[in-house]
Design an enzyme around this catalytic site. Sequence first.
Site, short mmCIF file in Angstrom:
data_model
loop_
_atom_site.label_atom_id
_atom_site.label_comp_id
_atom_site.label_asym_id
_atom_site.label_seq_id
_atom_site.Cartn_x
_atom_site.Cartn_y
_atom_site.Cartn_z
N ASP A 162 40.70 37.47 42.87
CA ASP A 162 41.29 36.33 43.59
C ASP A 162 42.23 36.71 44.73
OD1 ASP A 162 39.93 34.77 41.77
OD2 ASP A 162 41.67 34.49 40.46
N GLY A 166 40.69 38.13 33.76
CA GLY A 166 39.34 38.20 34.32
C GLY A 166 39.07 39.60 34.86
N ARG A 185 40.20 30.67 41.74
CA ARG A 185 41.13 29.87 40.92
C ARG A 185 41.92 28.91 41.81
NH1 ARG A 185 42.80 30.75 35.53
NH2 ARG A 185 41.88 32.80 35.55
N ASP A 219 48.26 37.97 37.57
CA ASP A 219 49.64 37.53 37.34
C ASP A 219 49.92 37.10 35.89
OD1 ASP A 219 48.02 35.32 37.75
OD2 ASP A 219 49.62 34.10 38.61
N THR A 263 42.29 41.82 40.23
CA THR A 263 41.70 40.47 40.17
C THR A 263 40.92 40.23 41.46
OG1 THR A 263 42.17 38.07 40.31
CG2 THR A 263 43.96 39.52 40.92
N ARG A 279 41.64 37.24 27.65
CA ARG A 279 42.83 36.44 27.98
C ARG A 279 43.48 36.15 26.63
NH1 ARG A 279 42.02 35.12 33.35
NH2 ARG A 279 39.89 34.69 34.00
N ASP A 312 45.33 36.88 44.67
CA ASP A 312 46.40 35.87 44.71
C ASP A 312 47.74 36.41 44.21
OD1 ASP A 312 45.54 36.21 42.12
OD2 ASP A 312 45.55 34.08 41.61
O1 F6P Z 1 40.79 35.14 38.07
C1 F6P Z 1 39.46 35.47 38.29
C2 F6P Z 1 38.58 34.29 38.04
O2 F6P Z 1 37.24 34.70 38.19
C3 F6P Z 1 38.86 33.06 38.89
O3 F6P Z 1 38.33 33.18 40.19
C4 F6P Z 1 38.25 31.98 38.05
O4 F6P Z 1 38.86 30.74 38.29
C5 F6P Z 1 38.54 32.44 36.65
O5 F6P Z 1 38.73 33.83 36.73
C6 F6P Z 1 37.48 32.16 35.63
O6 F6P Z 1 38.03 32.51 34.39
P1 F6P Z 1 37.21 32.77 33.05
O7 F6P Z 1 36.78 34.20 33.06
O8 F6P Z 1 38.22 32.55 31.97
O9 F6P Z 1 36.06 31.82 33.03
#
Ligand code: F6P
Length: 330
Positions: free
Chosen positions: A136, A19, A180, A111, A134, A80, A138
């Site tokens: 998050d 992300g 997340r 991560d 990120t 991803r 985290d």
């Molecule tokens: O890791 C960043 C994040 O925005 C999280 O907060 C969220 O759960 C996720 O990515 C959303 O992922 P995607 O971009 O695959 O929809």
Amino acid sequence: MPGKKIKKLKKIAVLTSGGDSPGMNPAIRAVVRTAIYHKIEVIGVKWGYDGLIKNITTPLISRSVGGIINRGGTILYSARSKGFKTKAGRKKAFNTLKKHRVNGLIVIGGDGSYRGAHELHQETDFPVIGVPGTIDNDIAGTDYTIGFYTAIDTAIEAIDKIRDTAVSHNRLFLIEVMGRHAGFIALASAIAGGAEDALLPETPTNITKIIKQLQNYKKRGKVSSIIIVAEGDDAGNALEVAEKIRKKAGYETRVSVIGYQQRGGIPSALDRILATRLGSAAVEELINGTKCAMVGIQTNEVITNPLEIAWEKKKPIDKSLLKLVEVMSC
Ligand code: F6P
């Protein structure tokens, strides 16, 4: 962690993965400019690990990263990658690195991205350095990740506006923020946004207790309340929590999901500085012969940790901050 100094670090590659987060561009800029300062060539890999597998690269010179310090998103694009989770995919990626005569890779991401970098290193001994990017926050091994504070600023802007209408209509609002499986964004947003409560994945959510608190607030003359819900909370998403409160206490609530806005926007000063420090440190680590590590920030010092820390250690939330939310809402 420093290994044998690479004799001549001539060329490195940089990519952004997972992300996106506001501050990835300043991090790319810092990598490129630090490398050029040390007379090291840089290639940018587009679309994260997918671009490494498919050999989608671009040379990065100082001018390529001009005017991006204030831009959200990532000029290298992100993905991803499913392919990189396979040994065959990583082999292709390694071939791309060899083809370009690169002798170090910098991965800006979270991560999941670190796991991929670690596997690549295990299989090939190729030097990899992770830069925590990120929203998050985290990742253990760093107090803050690039993008976290900008995401909070975005959340706060929305919360402030929602507060205006919550007060005008004497309403209870549940506001869902990203994160997340972690509650860092929710907790920080609750404190900075003056919310009455924060529901986090790290602590069990008790609907009965929330209702009791709301009743107490009413008795004390509070005309409206805001509860921040982290997207990974155990009681469900904000809509589900709203429904549980309605069923149990009959309270009418309104729900607002802030969503992907939190991933974009102009990086804040804090994120630009963090990204510049960590991007630059990642290059220095490669120069010093570090083979597999992440850079991070701890009590305002740049530090390095093994990449594995990102998935082997869970970063704890600061429970005293949650208590502070409660104290501030009396
Ligand atoms: O890791 C960043 C994040 O925005 C999280 O907060 C969220 O759960 C996720 O990515 C959303 O992922 P995607 O971009 O695959 O929809």
